[in-house]
Write a protein that holds these residues in place. Structure first.
Motif, PDB file in Angstrom:
ATOM      1  N   PHE A  39       0.840  -0.996   0.095  1.00 23.27           N
ATOM      2  CA  PHE A  39       0.079   0.611   0.141  1.00 23.27           C
ATOM      3  C   PHE A  39       1.313   1.421  -0.271  1.00 23.27           C
ATOM      4  N   TRP A  57     -10.096   2.800  -2.979  1.00 24.75           N
ATOM      5  CA  TRP A  57      -9.931   2.857  -1.572  1.00 24.75           C
ATOM      6  C   TRP A  57     -11.174   3.421  -2.125  1.00 24.75           C
ATOM      7  N   THR A 266     -13.744  10.810   5.718  1.00 28.69           N
ATOM      8  CA  THR A 266     -12.996  10.015   5.017  1.00 28.69           C
ATOM      9  C   THR A 266     -11.623   8.271   5.689  1.00 28.69           C
ATOM     10  N   PRO A 267     -12.331   7.674   5.665  1.00 26.20           N
ATOM     11  CA  PRO A 267     -11.746   6.586   6.183  1.00 26.20           C
ATOM     12  C   PRO A 267     -10.183   6.471   6.225  1.00 26.20           C
ATOM     13  N   SER A 268      -9.834   5.358   6.977  1.00 26.21           N
ATOM     14  CA  SER A 268      -8.113   5.625   6.962  1.00 26.21           C
ATOM     15  C   SER A 268      -7.617   4.610   5.896  1.00 26.21           C
ATOM     16  N   ILE A 269      -7.559   4.264   4.625  1.00 26.35           N
ATOM     17  CA  ILE A 269      -6.844   3.120   4.212  1.00 26.35           C
ATOM     18  C   ILE A 269      -5.752   2.427   4.287  1.00 26.35           C
ATOM     19  N   ALA A 270      -4.914   3.603   5.068  1.00 25.97           N
ATOM     20  CA  ALA A 270      -3.943   2.772   5.547  1.00 25.97           C
ATOM     21  C   ALA A 270      -4.619   0.777   6.286  1.00 25.97           C
ATOM     22  N   SER A 271      -5.410   1.419   7.403  1.00 26.65           N
ATOM     23  CA  SER A 271      -5.798   0.408   7.857  1.00 26.65           C
ATOM     24  C   SER A 271      -6.794  -0.443   7.538  1.00 26.65           C
TER      25      SER A 271
ATOM     26  N   PRO B 216      -3.730   8.501   3.302  1.00 30.22           N
ATOM     27  CA  PRO B 216      -5.069   8.910   2.821  1.00 30.22           C
ATOM     28  C   PRO B 216      -6.087   8.599   3.834  1.00 30.22           C
ATOM     29  N   GLY B 217      -7.010   9.310   4.548  1.00 26.47           N
ATOM     30  CA  GLY B 217      -7.318   9.147   5.589  1.00 26.47           C
ATOM     31  C   GLY B 217      -7.322   9.245   6.688  1.00 26.47           C
ATOM     32  N   ALA B 218      -5.712   9.266   6.445  1.00 31.70           N
ATOM     33  CA  ALA B 218      -5.135  10.149   7.675  1.00 31.70           C
ATOM     34  C   ALA B 218      -6.091  10.756   9.403  1.00 31.70           C
TER      35      ALA B 218
END
Lengths: 398, 398
Positions: A39, A57, A266-271, B216-218
């Motif tokens: 990612f 995403w 906007t959600p955390s894309i890393a998570s 993204p989404g942080a």
């Protein structure tokens, strides 16, 4: 047939540790570091803003929701992922109150996880006066379901004792009285078979950092029955749930007839990337096989503890079918005893006032782990190791 | 003195790309992959549940909050990180309404980012009837601040045009009328100097995925003035904001006199790890120097576009001191023109109906980038490249 020796190999458990806390925070799936690096390097770093389209995403809320849905008996397109469980509970209960404007009672129980109650407290302060949040003993919930109740809000599996509510019976009675039901699946998703659709569930929410192994603070999820979604007015009405988020209208219009309206910001894309790796471990896992294995291991654990660990008393039902997938024992020296266990690399946790709690997670536990844990526990009790001073001080976070 | 050639080297920008979209999603800090891997392998995988204590996860909401606070002029212990900006705006406005129970007007403007308005719409549906959300033109906000107003809720920098409100003047007038003010710092934090404490700010919220480069989404953040926090009743009252979260009381008691009460549910620790790496890039950056550099680059960009790109009209104020750190031009063919630019690896974005938007982010942009971008834009206009059919279709996510 699910092969649980293979799933065990998918998780990183520290050498020599017996991890009986997957009901609180699941261990890291071995594939997760590669997935998050992918990612970072091949999505964020390369695609930057375009990643919302090119890497999908924007809709991971839904694609991940469907993967969780497959484990909890949800219809397709009925779950989205994001936010925290506290927020998702707030959304669900707010929706129920809006759908039942003439009713003023929210029925929960005093075994519910406190944050669910706190969130409803906050919601009721926002609403006009006159609401009543009732928290009887879990056993008294059924009889308190009446025509006054707007919403029954329960955690299916008690976070302390492991006792399981009868989801279908409660929903049936609630519906007969015109009430809606919100289920907190924190200790259910990935722990036991759940049949949201078959039980005619209205709303449900859960987290992904326990039995689903998504990592600390991994995103929550919310389920809304497809028959209800068109009538649900989102109380937390963010742009990510708008019918046309990129039109930047000044007024909110929820995404028509879609679970997407329960998305907020906007959600955390890393998570999400990490959660994807965690969900891969569930591919091919049969929930009935998982349940059978869980009961087998819980039965072994209870038997061994009762045979070899005097002073500990089983909390919650003896019938394993009436439990989730963790086992708890009451012990007056539970706190220092758990600290002594942890020092010996057997990881469970403690819940006040006297509960020693152990998660039984078949994806990465087997008979050797169970017997090994009881060996150490029995040894601690025999030698009264828990009396050592270092185990007496409570840390801020337990 | 901040050396911006050194900060540029901290970010991963794809070869040949000129990235003028750091106002929407910042690029990846080069140190972020190592930091997230360290979290995965040396925190989650090794410490598991103990990580909440041993690795400080539980208080990263606050330690990260203080690092952001240093960039926006906040007092220590006045910012926590977590959730999404939509949620944080909801919390702040709900708190204002509770603090001003006799007032029924929320004053915003029609240049506010829509999700802020949507969240207030949702909040007002939950509250008893009689509230009024007003959205005049940005220029008319000052004159509409009256004794009726409970809460003025504004985004400091307009997400489309870059126009900046006068934070201090608005707060002063609001306070003179007994109103509270909520600032959305989405396009301010890391973009321009902000002096929350010096302006006597009541509430503020922002995101970390734009100028702060958290991915993204942080996670979002919220600021509450220390003089107000003891009186703020959290409407989203989750366990993470409780006075004693591990006592598992059935009733909510907010963390006494502390910003911690604005925490809600369990936050994503993976996203915090990435944000930590992103915040490292700000160590030693002087916000006044950043502002001077931003104005220098914006002035160059506007000058070059106006000299070489006929048809494009500057949106928002010509005085760079009255802007944030992005520059927008109106152009009737703005959408296909932006697609053509993106195809040539100059990344900006488009906001309906006709705005081409460019983030000017001194941490990783210099004069060569600015001139190079205008070279390509000018070429596209000259050759009417934007007329090509492939640039005409709008994607779902813009």
């Amino acid at each position: 047939m699910t092969d649980f020796t293979k799933t065990k190999a998918l998780f990183q458990i520290p050498e020599g540790m017996i991890y009986l806390n997957g009901n609180s925070l699941g261990p890291m799936p071995k594939s997760a570091p590669d997935r998050i690096l992918d990612f970072m390097h091949n999505e964020w770093a390369t695609d930057l803003i375009k990643g919302w389209n090119t890497k999908g995403w924007f809709m991971q809320t839904n694609t991940l929701g469907d993967r969780i849905g497959a484990l909890v008996g949800a219809e397709e397109d009925s779950i989205v992922v994001g936010d925290t469980l506290s927020i998702k509970i707030f959304q669900a209960v707010a929706a129920c109150l809006a759908l039942r404007p003439d009713r003023k009672v929210i029925l929960s129980d005093n075994g519910n996880f406190p944050t669910d109650l706190y969130m409803v407290e906050g919601l009721l302060k926002l609403k006009e006066a006159g609401y009543d949040l009732r928290t009887p003993n879990p056993d008294d919930v059924m009889e308190q379901i009446t025509d006054e109740v707007a919403c029954v809000m329960l955690t299916e599996v008690d976070y302390r004792t492991g006792r399981k509510h009868d989801m279908k019976a409660i929903i049936d009675k609630a519906h007969a009285h015109g009430a809606l039901v919100v289920w907190d699946l924190a200790h259910s998703a990935g722990a036991i078979p759940v049949d949201l659709s078959g039980c005619d569930t209205d709303f449900a929410a859960g987290c992904t950092y326990k039995f689903l192994n998504g990592g600390p603070g991994a995103p929550a999820f919310i389920y809304v029955a497809p028959r209800l979604i068109a009538d649900v007015e989102p109380a937390l009405s963010g742009w990510y749930g708008h019918a046309a988020p990129f039109d930047f209208d000044l007024n909110y219009r929820p995404m028509p007839n879609k679970i997407d309206r329960m998305r907020i910001g906007t959600p955390s894309i890393a998570s999400f990337a990490i959660l994807e790796a965690a969900m891969d471990a569930w591919d091919g896992v049969d929930m009935q096989a998982l349940r059978a294995r869980s009961i087998e291991l819980m039965t072994l654990f209870v038997g061994e503890v009762e045979a070899r660990c005097p002073g500990l008393t089983l909390a919650g039902p003896r019938d394993m079918n009436a439990r989730g997938s963790h086992v708890s024992f009451r012990f007056e020296h539970g706190y220092p005893c758990m600290q002594a266990l942890i020092a010996k690399k057997v990881i469970g946790d403690f819940r006040a006032p006297d509960i020693m709690r152990f998660g039984i997670t078949p994806l990465f536990l087997d008979e050797d782990d169970i017997r090994g844990a009881v060996d150490i526990l029995s040894d601690i009790l025999k030698n009264e190791t828990w009396k050592e001073e270092r185990f007496q001080t409570r840390s801020a976070v337990t």
